[in-house]
Design an enzyme around this catalytic site. Structure first.
Site, short mmCIF file in Angstrom:
data_model
loop_
_atom_site.label_atom_id
_atom_site.label_comp_id
_atom_site.label_asym_id
_atom_site.label_seq_id
_atom_site.Cartn_x
_atom_site.Cartn_y
_atom_site.Cartn_z
N ASP A 66 -3.24 13.54 61.38
CA ASP A 66 -2.57 13.76 60.11
C ASP A 66 -1.36 14.66 60.37
OD1 ASP A 66 -1.71 14.30 57.58
OD2 ASP A 66 -3.56 15.26 56.90
N LEU A 67 -0.18 14.08 60.37
CA LEU A 67 1.02 14.83 60.73
C LEU A 67 1.49 15.77 59.63
CD1 LEU A 67 3.00 12.14 62.73
CD2 LEU A 67 1.43 13.88 63.55
N LYS A 68 0.76 15.83 58.51
CA LYS A 68 1.01 16.89 57.53
C LYS A 68 0.38 18.20 57.96
CE LYS A 68 1.24 13.63 53.66
NZ LYS A 68 0.63 13.20 52.37
N GLY A 89 9.95 4.55 64.75
CA GLY A 89 10.73 3.65 63.93
C GLY A 89 10.94 4.13 62.51
N ARG A 91 12.99 6.27 59.40
CA ARG A 91 14.39 6.46 59.02
C ARG A 91 14.93 7.71 59.70
NH1 ARG A 91 15.76 5.34 52.67
NH2 ARG A 91 14.18 3.76 52.26
N GLY A 131 16.40 -1.08 54.10
CA GLY A 131 16.77 -2.44 54.47
C GLY A 131 15.64 -3.13 55.19
N HIS A 132 15.82 -4.42 55.40
CA HIS A 132 14.88 -5.22 56.18
C HIS A 132 15.68 -6.11 57.12
CE1 HIS A 132 10.96 -4.12 54.67
NE2 HIS A 132 11.40 -4.19 53.42
N ASP A 133 14.95 -6.80 57.98
CA ASP A 133 15.55 -7.67 58.99
C ASP A 133 16.71 -8.50 58.43
OD1 ASP A 133 15.67 -10.53 60.17
OD2 ASP A 133 14.55 -9.48 61.72
N TYR A 136 19.87 -6.47 58.02
CA TYR A 136 20.50 -6.02 59.26
C TYR A 136 21.28 -7.15 59.93
CZ TYR A 136 16.80 -2.61 58.36
OH TYR A 136 15.96 -1.70 57.76
N ASP A 162 14.17 -7.93 63.77
CA ASP A 162 13.02 -7.10 64.13
C ASP A 162 12.64 -7.21 65.60
OD1 ASP A 162 12.64 -5.97 61.66
OD2 ASP A 162 10.97 -7.24 61.09
#
Length: 375
Positions: A66-68, A89, A91, A131-133, A136, A162
């Site tokens: 848990d990276l929190k 991957g 943002r 955005g998505h593939d 892009y 992708d």
């Protein structure tokens, strides 16, 4: 491929921050070829995919953190200090906000290669936009080239952005930077943007443009379905045949089998006659079933092949002979590629459960630390 030398990437250790699409594809590529890839996932139920059925998640171990939790973030830093590379991957800025940005991790491990997979790249006016593939590859110019004449651009699933321009490009960039790090002792950041990767995939088309041989009119060129001798055609049973008879000897074979007589067929590379000849070929291919055409073309080097569905592809004699598809965990999937003359690739192993305790123990965490992290 048993009995061969060890996999070519054996000895490399990669930390993969869990995500979807191109990041996992990069991790799969590296793991397929022998790298030890450890996937850091969130605790709890899986997200969009079933890990036990998803080939993109094959052949690596996972750790749930848990990276929190600041202690979990510290654990990722300790793991990254033992690795040759890290791939993420998110943002731009997300890893920095987690306390896992490249400046910190490269300070911990100066030889680390930090791979960043995004659609738009780490900088530029769109860097922070969603955005998505399809988005892009839209701004790279590549999507505009895909589709039939007079019709809208056609999305190639998510293969170009992708996977081809994203995950595979990142895998290449990671290995290039790791080779340099092994020689110099100094790692770096790999900024992999699907916009740029999809543009690189279209390099030959950009070359055709430079030579005056490609316009913005999609579906009218040699390789985009414009030519009658390079297209797909429906057969009598509703299936399809792919024709790629570009070179003169292959075109001649196509003409023999299809009985394409007459001077109009001599003008192979005259775009003005392509639409009419395509109509004639479409009519002729509709007169027989697909497999009847396959039989008719056997022994003739015409560059003609059946368009197979997934199940048919896995059962095709050529693919069977080369073991191009394998079954692991009850899932039929592509085998690792490419092949090597003396090295083995890794037989796919589907994900299932986590290896959190073992990974932390191997990294030198004591039992109390492991208990504090995992509960």
């Amino acid at each position: 491929m048993s009995g061969q030398a060890s996999a070519p990437l054996a000895g490399l250790r990669i930390l993969e921050m869990a995500g979807i699409g191109p990041g996992p594809f990069c991790g799969m590529m590296l793991a397929d070829h022998g790298a030890e890839v450890i996937r850091v996932e969130r605790p709890g139920p899986p997200g969009l995919t079933d890990p036990t059925r998803d080939p993109l998640l094959r052949s690596r171990r996972t750790i749930a953190l848990d990276l929190k939790n600041p202690e979990a973030v510290a654990a990722v830093r300790r793991l990254a200090a033992t690795c040759d590379g890290l791939i993420e991957g998110f943002r731009p800025g997300v890893m920095e906000r987690l306390g896992l940005g490249p400046e910190l991790l490269l300070a911990d491990n100066p030889a680390l290669v930090y791979g960043r997979m995004t659609g738009w790249g780490q900088t530029g006016p769109l860097a922070d936009a969603p955005g998505h593939d399809i988005d892009y590859i839209a701004i790279s110019g590549t999507l505009h080239a895909l589709g039939e004449a007079g019709r809208k651009p056609s999305a190639p699933i998510n293969l170009v952005g992708d996977f081809g321009g994203g995950g595979m490009m990142l895998a290449f960039g990671m290995l290039a930077a790791i080779l340099q790090a092994q020689a110099s002792g100094t790692g770096q950041i790999v900024d992999c943007a699907m916009t740029e990767g999809s543009a690189v995939l279209a390099s030959m088309i950009w070359g055709f443009r430079g030579m005056g041989q490609w316009s913005d009119a999609r579906g009218t060129h040699l390789l985009d379905g414009g030519a009658h001798f390079y297209d797909t055609y429906e057969t009598a049973d509703g299936k399809w045949i792919a024709v790629g008879a570009i070179e003169p000897q292959f075109y001649a074979a196509l003409r023999r089998v299809m009985q394409l007589d007459g001077a109009e067929w001599d003008a192979q590379f005259a775009p003005a006659v392509w639409p009419r000849l395509k109509q004639e070929l479409a009519y002729r291919f509709k007169q027989r079933d697909r497999d009847a055409w396959v039989t008719a073309f056997e022994g003739h080097e015409a560059c003609v092949a059946p368009v197979l569905g997934f199940e048919e592809a896995a059962a095709h004699p050529h693919n069977v002979a080369r073991q191009a598809f394998v079954t692991a965990g009850g899932v039929t999937q592509p085998a690792p590629a490419p092949r090597y003359s003396r090295s083995a690739t890794v037989p796919p192993r589907m994900a299932g459960g986590t290896d959190s305790h073992a990974i932390l123990n191997e990294a030198g965490f004591d039992p109390a630390e492991i208990e504090a992290l995992l509960g």
